[in-house]
Design a protein around this motif. Structure first.
Motif, PDB file in Angstrom:
ATOM      1  N   ALA A  74       1.957   0.250   3.590  1.00  0.00           N
ATOM      2  CA  ALA A  74       2.122   1.537   4.373  1.00  0.00           C
ATOM      3  C   ALA A  74       3.676   1.960   4.149  1.00  0.00           C
ATOM      4  CB  ALA A  74       1.496   1.248   5.657  1.00  0.00           C
ATOM      5  N   ARG A  75       4.378   1.000   4.523  1.00  0.00           N
ATOM      6  CA  ARG A  75       5.896   1.041   4.547  1.00  0.00           C
ATOM      7  C   ARG A  75       6.621   1.590   3.028  1.00  0.00           C
ATOM      8  NH1 ARG A  75       6.983  -3.118   7.260  1.00  0.00           N
ATOM      9  NH2 ARG A  75       7.086  -4.583   5.441  1.00  0.00           N
ATOM     10  N   HIS A  76       5.821   1.169   1.931  1.00  0.00           N
ATOM     11  CA  HIS A  76       6.195   1.411   0.620  1.00  0.00           C
ATOM     12  C   HIS A  76       5.942   2.783   0.330  1.00  0.00           C
ATOM     13  CE1 HIS A  76       7.180   0.791  -3.537  1.00  0.00           C
ATOM     14  NE2 HIS A  76       6.031   1.413  -3.658  1.00  0.00           N
ATOM     15  N   ALA A  77       4.918   3.279   1.091  1.00  0.00           N
ATOM     16  CA  ALA A  77       4.545   4.685   0.773  1.00  0.00           C
ATOM     17  C   ALA A  77       4.872   5.648   1.919  1.00  0.00           C
ATOM     18  CB  ALA A  77       2.935   4.851   1.137  1.00  0.00           C
ATOM     19  N   LYS A  78       6.124   4.958   2.670  1.00  0.00           N
ATOM     20  CA  LYS A  78       6.739   5.724   3.723  1.00  0.00           C
ATOM     21  C   LYS A  78       5.759   6.539   4.855  1.00  0.00           C
ATOM     22  CE  LYS A  78      10.750   6.829   0.605  1.00  0.00           C
ATOM     23  NZ  LYS A  78      10.443   5.701  -0.078  1.00  0.00           N
ATOM     24  N   ARG A  79       4.876   5.699   5.151  1.00  0.00           N
ATOM     25  CA  ARG A  79       4.087   5.887   6.188  1.00  0.00           C
ATOM     26  C   ARG A  79       4.212   4.952   7.473  1.00  0.00           C
ATOM     27  NH1 ARG A  79      -0.554   4.508   4.463  1.00  0.00           N
ATOM     28  NH2 ARG A  79      -0.195   4.310   2.142  1.00  0.00           N
ATOM     29  N   SER A  80       3.893   5.209   8.581  1.00  0.00           N
ATOM     30  CA  SER A  80       3.930   4.154   9.602  1.00  0.00           C
ATOM     31  C   SER A  80       2.407   3.772   9.858  1.00  0.00           C
ATOM     32  CB  SER A  80       4.386   4.670  10.776  1.00  0.00           C
ATOM     33  OG  SER A  80       3.800   6.039  11.264  1.00  0.00           O
ATOM     34  N   THR A  81       1.184   4.412   9.439  1.00  0.00           N
ATOM     35  CA  THR A  81      -0.079   4.224   9.620  1.00  0.00           C
ATOM     36  C   THR A  81      -0.646   3.772   8.309  1.00  0.00           C
ATOM     37  OG1 THR A  81      -0.018   5.857  11.200  1.00  0.00           O
ATOM     38  CG2 THR A  81      -2.144   4.957  10.426  1.00  0.00           C
ATOM     39  N   VAL A  82      -1.383   2.517   8.548  1.00  0.00           N
ATOM     40  CA  VAL A  82      -2.034   1.849   7.495  1.00  0.00           C
ATOM     41  C   VAL A  82      -3.242   2.801   7.082  1.00  0.00           C
ATOM     42  CG1 VAL A  82      -3.488  -0.099   6.776  1.00  0.00           C
ATOM     43  CG2 VAL A  82      -1.462  -0.455   8.204  1.00  0.00           C
ATOM     44  N   SER A  83      -3.600   3.148   5.992  1.00  0.00           N
ATOM     45  CA  SER A  83      -4.555   4.034   5.237  1.00  0.00           C
ATOM     46  C   SER A  83      -5.847   3.172   4.753  1.00  0.00           C
ATOM     47  CB  SER A  83      -4.062   5.117   4.347  1.00  0.00           C
ATOM     48  OG  SER A  83      -3.894   4.470   3.317  1.00  0.00           O
ATOM     49  N   ALA A  84      -6.860   3.824   4.315  1.00  0.00           N
ATOM     50  CA  ALA A  84      -7.922   3.213   3.763  1.00  0.00           C
ATOM     51  C   ALA A  84      -7.415   2.997   2.251  1.00  0.00           C
ATOM     52  CB  ALA A  84      -9.078   4.166   3.542  1.00  0.00           C
ATOM     53  N   GLU A  85      -6.657   3.718   1.645  1.00  0.00           N
ATOM     54  CA  GLU A  85      -6.046   3.508   0.480  1.00  0.00           C
ATOM     55  C   GLU A  85      -5.368   2.017   0.414  1.00  0.00           C
ATOM     56  OE1 GLU A  85      -7.060   4.939  -2.565  1.00  0.00           O
ATOM     57  OE2 GLU A  85      -8.308   6.263  -0.913  1.00  0.00           O
ATOM     58  N   ASP A  86      -4.729   1.838   1.441  1.00  0.00           N
ATOM     59  CA  ASP A  86      -4.070   0.327   1.502  1.00  0.00           C
ATOM     60  C   ASP A  86      -5.031  -0.691   1.625  1.00  0.00           C
ATOM     61  OD1 ASP A  86      -1.416   1.668   1.948  1.00  0.00           O
ATOM     62  OD2 ASP A  86      -1.774   1.848   3.886  1.00  0.00           O
ATOM     63  N   VAL A  87      -6.051  -0.509   2.420  1.00  0.00           N
ATOM     64  CA  VAL A  87      -7.099  -1.452   2.434  1.00  0.00           C
ATOM     65  C   VAL A  87      -7.647  -1.604   1.209  1.00  0.00           C
ATOM     66  CG1 VAL A  87      -9.247  -2.116   3.328  1.00  0.00           C
ATOM     67  CG2 VAL A  87      -7.368  -1.183   4.877  1.00  0.00           C
ATOM     68  N   LYS A  88      -8.177  -0.599   0.389  1.00  0.00           N
ATOM     69  CA  LYS A  88      -8.598  -0.910  -1.005  1.00  0.00           C
ATOM     70  C   LYS A  88      -7.699  -1.667  -2.002  1.00  0.00           C
ATOM     71  CE  LYS A  88     -10.961   3.496  -0.647  1.00  0.00           C
ATOM     72  NZ  LYS A  88     -10.900   5.047  -1.436  1.00  0.00           N
ATOM     73  N   LEU A  89      -6.360  -1.285  -1.794  1.00  0.00           N
ATOM     74  CA  LEU A  89      -5.119  -1.881  -2.824  1.00  0.00           C
ATOM     75  C   LEU A  89      -5.130  -3.573  -2.254  1.00  0.00           C
ATOM     76  CD1 LEU A  89      -2.924  -1.543  -4.581  1.00  0.00           C
ATOM     77  CD2 LEU A  89      -1.557  -1.130  -2.743  1.00  0.00           C
ATOM     78  N   LEU A  90      -5.402  -3.826  -0.978  1.00  0.00           N
ATOM     79  CA  LEU A  90      -5.360  -5.186  -0.264  1.00  0.00           C
ATOM     80  C   LEU A  90      -6.728  -6.007  -1.153  1.00  0.00           C
ATOM     81  CD1 LEU A  90      -4.086  -7.394   1.380  1.00  0.00           C
ATOM     82  CD2 LEU A  90      -5.841  -6.521   2.852  1.00  0.00           C
TER      83      LEU A  90
END
Length: 134
Positions: A74-90
């Protein structure tokens, strides 16, 4: 005096964080114990306390790693909130988990689309009723 106040403030917050960490760890241990008990009953096996503790510790560490990775994405994408896309990436490391998360994500997206359609239909019918009254 000011240094003492700062020290006490930091000590209080550190202890509060440690207490939260301990409670989370205990909750994970309890949950792993219950799951092991259930699986043991289904397969007529028993898990030793050491095995349950090892599984709980490994699970807790993995969750900690997952949380840090999600925050980093999320920080890399310059966001403060974790998204579903982050979970998919994980989840990309495990194809089974990745497929499961992808399916759940699609289900949620479909539910959101259906919900929007329903609210649009309700709004249109309300507008039609109001126009017919006029």
């Amino acid at each position: 005096m000011q240094e003492l106040c700062i020290f006490l403030f930091l000590k209080f917050h550190y202890q509060k964080a440690q207490n939260k960490h301990t409670r989370l760890k205990a909750a994970v241990h309890y949950t792993v114990g219950r799951l092991c008990q259930k699986i043991g009953e289904e397969h007529r096996r028993e898990f030793s306390r050491q095995t349950i503790a090892a599984i709980a510790e490994t699970t807790f560490r993995e969750c900690d790693i997952f949380a840090k990775d999600l925050e980093a994405f999320a920080r890399h994408a310059k966001r403060s909130t974790v998204s579903a896309e982050d979970v998919k990436l994980l989840a990309r490391r495990s194809s089974a988990l990745s497929n499961h998360i992808q399916n759940k994500s699609e289900e949620l997206a479909q539910e959101q689309r259906d919900s929007r359609k329903k609210s649009t239909v309700k709004r249109k019918s309300r507008d039609t009723e109001e126009e017919s009254r006029e």
